[in-house]
Design a protein around this motif. Structure first.
Motif, PDB file in Angstrom:
ATOM      1  N   LEU A   1      -5.691  -0.641   8.568  1.00  0.00           N
ATOM      2  CA  LEU A   1      -6.103   0.768   9.395  1.00  0.00           C
ATOM      3  C   LEU A   1      -6.532   1.741   8.035  1.00  0.00           C
ATOM      4  O   LEU A   1      -6.775   2.971   8.604  1.00  0.00           O
TER       5      LEU A   1
ATOM      6  N   TYR B   1      -0.279   5.812  12.941  1.00  0.00           N
ATOM      7  CA  TYR B   1       0.238   6.110  11.575  1.00  0.00           C
ATOM      8  C   TYR B   1       1.305   7.133  11.503  1.00  0.00           C
ATOM      9  O   TYR B   1       1.788   7.771  10.533  1.00  0.00           O
TER      10      TYR B   1
ATOM     11  N   ASP C   1      -3.450  -2.344  -1.125  1.00  0.00           N
ATOM     12  CA  ASP C   1      -3.436  -3.655  -1.009  1.00  0.00           C
ATOM     13  C   ASP C   1      -2.907  -4.528  -2.335  1.00  0.00           C
ATOM     14  O   ASP C   1      -3.544  -5.557  -2.800  1.00  0.00           O
TER      15      ASP C   1
ATOM     16  N   HIS D   1      -8.074  -2.413   2.946  1.00  0.00           N
ATOM     17  CA  HIS D   1      -7.637  -2.740   4.142  1.00  0.00           C
ATOM     18  C   HIS D   1      -6.430  -1.717   4.395  1.00  0.00           C
ATOM     19  O   HIS D   1      -6.253  -1.055   5.475  1.00  0.00           O
ATOM     20  N   GLY D   2      -5.375  -1.577   3.518  1.00  0.00           N
ATOM     21  CA  GLY D   2      -4.056  -0.752   3.809  1.00  0.00           C
ATOM     22  C   GLY D   2      -3.309  -1.551   4.960  1.00  0.00           C
ATOM     23  O   GLY D   2      -3.610  -2.569   5.361  1.00  0.00           O
ATOM     24  N   ARG D   3      -2.137  -0.789   5.239  1.00  0.00           N
ATOM     25  CA  ARG D   3      -1.304  -1.475   6.245  1.00  0.00           C
ATOM     26  C   ARG D   3      -1.985  -1.739   7.498  1.00  0.00           C
ATOM     27  O   ARG D   3      -2.623  -0.778   8.040  1.00  0.00           O
ATOM     28  N   ARG D   4      -1.806  -2.883   8.023  1.00  0.00           N
ATOM     29  CA  ARG D   4      -2.532  -3.262   9.264  1.00  0.00           C
ATOM     30  C   ARG D   4      -3.945  -3.341   9.320  1.00  0.00           C
ATOM     31  O   ARG D   4      -4.527  -2.976  10.313  1.00  0.00           O
TER      32      ARG D   4
ATOM     33  N   SER E   1       0.765  -1.306  -0.044  1.00  0.00           N
ATOM     34  CA  SER E   1      -0.016   0.030  -0.013  1.00  0.00           C
ATOM     35  C   SER E   1       0.831   1.245   0.111  1.00  0.00           C
ATOM     36  O   SER E   1       1.874   1.485   0.798  1.00  0.00           O
TER      37      SER E   1
ATOM     38  N   TYR F   1      -6.023   5.967   3.593  1.00  0.00           N
ATOM     39  CA  TYR F   1      -5.408   4.968   2.611  1.00  0.00           C
ATOM     40  C   TYR F   1      -4.581   3.950   3.531  1.00  0.00           C
ATOM     41  O   TYR F   1      -4.359   2.810   3.235  1.00  0.00           O
ATOM     42  N   SER F   2      -3.975   4.300   4.689  1.00  0.00           N
ATOM     43  CA  SER F   2      -2.982   3.545   5.492  1.00  0.00           C
ATOM     44  C   SER F   2      -1.912   3.111   4.537  1.00  0.00           C
ATOM     45  O   SER F   2      -1.972   1.585   4.534  1.00  0.00           O
ATOM     46  N   PRO F   3      -1.135   3.877   3.910  1.00  0.00           N
ATOM     47  CA  PRO F   3      -0.152   3.598   3.087  1.00  0.00           C
ATOM     48  C   PRO F   3       1.050   2.782   4.240  1.00  0.00           C
ATOM     49  O   PRO F   3       1.068   3.273   5.212  1.00  0.00           O
ATOM     50  N   GLU F   4       2.023   2.203   3.695  1.00  0.00           N
ATOM     51  CA  GLU F   4       3.228   1.673   4.294  1.00  0.00           C
ATOM     52  C   GLU F   4       4.187   2.989   3.998  1.00  0.00           C
ATOM     53  O   GLU F   4       5.124   2.973   4.565  1.00  0.00           O
TER      54      GLU F   4
END
Lengths: 311, 311
Positions: free
Chosen positions: B157, A287, A147, B152-155, A130, A253-256
């Motif tokens: 979240l 985050y 994802d 989903h995104g990272r973990r 992500s 978006y919860s990216p890495e």
């Protein structure tokens, strides 16, 4: 080695290339885009550029042609809907027309998504599932890897990150709304603030750099590097707005990793302290430690990303 | 008919059920959640509830057990990370422990995602590929269907939509930041504004409804339905904040439909005119006609959504 043909169709310049499965550009050709000439002229030029590439590497067996073009476009249907930078383009079946003329499979995607894909496959996002790519330039555009694949949404219109509201009743955006991220944190916004500062007499250096023309983001960056206090204060404000927008992208978006491209990202060293302070202050704890990095592919992002569509 | 076992683990009440492949709840059992009792007590109760369901339908052959639980949790690993409403839960391998005790495949997902999944499979989002579900309640939570699957995104979240900044320097959010959507548009925020109005003498009706207790969003809704001008003005402001947040979600995710759940969504008939006006005013043209609708599953959303994880 597997290779792919690639086209990076821009409003002012068009490039074509042959890209290896390792993301290296093996051959490249470019020409000015005849943006006023209409679809037939532009498509003719795209075909000519690809033919130049094929003649340069007659032995190459490419797996297909990836095309990055200005949005909005429908990537599933391969149609350029109505790119504002290309005159007379309305629902042009660009993928089908190139397929016919060139006898090759064609994948079409908007330029911000293409750049995101390139950074993900071969640049600053390698190894993640992500990733958020944001290009901070005249406007603010984005491409999202969610994802393990590109996020499209209805009609491929997801990721219009420049047009999220982050403040109330402030600057009006080119889109007509108030308080868009783009209206506050784009290069255009930074230049506008520089011009205001110079016009008020607050930075003789900026005024001198711009001469009789308008102050641009580039001038603000140069003046800041030269130690101009007014320009440095503008970059601090810019960094804070960038940080606020990035906090939103993290939560949504919860990216890495967050990858920043575009002209303003070349000031990342100056922007980073206040930008990261803003993220630490406003993001929820889970985050806060996501890395914010510069795009790696530079001028080749368009071609490498376009090739990634078929590689 | 194919069926699935489902658990909806909440901070105050837990439900278990058997859900058919058509989204109908065939049997249901519930009990108060022993939130202070720690993981062993709660897991024991979950097992007991599932056994009640199995005894009620001994002939049912379920395809697995879907579990919705408070976040944050890691859905891939099946681990409840640290739900704030459950005391003493830290990295509890909930899926594995239920699998051991019940001898069935278990899928775990956070409650907002579960509700989104239920609405997508069996409720207001049926037939779409991209959907935003927002629950406007004590806080604001969300679940996103992106290109045919849960984002989903990272973990896991992604979709923390309540904590995007939409205004500067205004209300402080429970998360600590300023100007979060949740701080401006949640039911809690609406109640807070109602309390301010009542305290200033601006709405004797609201004051009378709340008596000696605090004004809540429910009171504001009731007063507005009774024609109280002050309460109606508060709902107009609420509708505007909802609209601003929805505009962001449209640009960022490009859904085909926005589904609103939670207590405040029961006021949607009163909120809709100003909310839709705000969307028309601020969204770019390609996003203006996206329907905003109420969630359909109501109290069964948790069970039906949890079952959707395995159906």
């Amino acid at each position: 080695m597997r290779t792919a043909l690639a086209i990076d169709l821009g409003g002012t310049e068009t490039r074509a290339g042959l890209v290896g499965a390792d993301g290296q550009v093996l051959v490249e050709a470019r020409s000015p885009t005849n943006a006023a000439g209409g679809p037939d002229a532009v498509i003719g030029e795209l075909v000519r550029l690809v033919e130049i590439i094929r003649e340069a590497r007659p032995d190459a067996r490419s797996v297909g042609l990836g095309v990055g073009a200005p949005g909005p476009l429908d990537s599933n249907a391969g149609i350029a809907i109505a790119p504002p930078t290309l005159a007379g383009w309305h629902d042009v079946p660009l993928a089908a027309r190139l397929r016919e003329r060139l006898g090759v499979e064609v994948q079409l995607e908007n330029d911000a998504n293409v750049a995101a894909l390139g950074e993900w496959r071969f640049g600053a996002g390698v190894g993640t599932q992500s990733m958020v790519f944001a290009t901070i330039s005249t406007g603010i555009g984005g491409g999202i890897i969610a994802d393990g694949r590109l996020l499209h949404g209805r009609r491929g219109l997801a990721g219009e990150i420049g047009h999220m509201t982050i403040a109330e009743g402030t600057e009006r955006c080119a889109c007509g709304a108030l308080g868009c991220w783009e209206a506050l944190a784009s290069g255009t916004a930074l230049g506008r603030e520089g011009e205001r500062l110079a016009a008020s007499g607050g930075s003789p250096m900026l005024r001198a750099m711009a001469g009789t023309g308008p102050v641009t983001a580039r001038h603000v960056g140069e003046a800041a590097r030269a130690g101009d206090a007014g320009a440095l204060a503008l970059l601090e404000q810019e960094a804070r707005w960038l940080g606020v927008g990035i906090v939103n992208l993290l939560h949504l978006y919860s990216p890495e990793v967050v990858v920043l491209g575009g002209g303003v990202s070349q000031l990342l060293d100056l922007l980073r302290p206040e930008m990261e302070r803003t993220v630490r202050l406003r993001a929820m704890s889970a985050y806060r430690d996501i890395p914010i990095v510069s795009a790696k592919l530079g001028g080749h992002a368009g071609l490498v990303g376009a090739a990634s569509l078929v590689l």
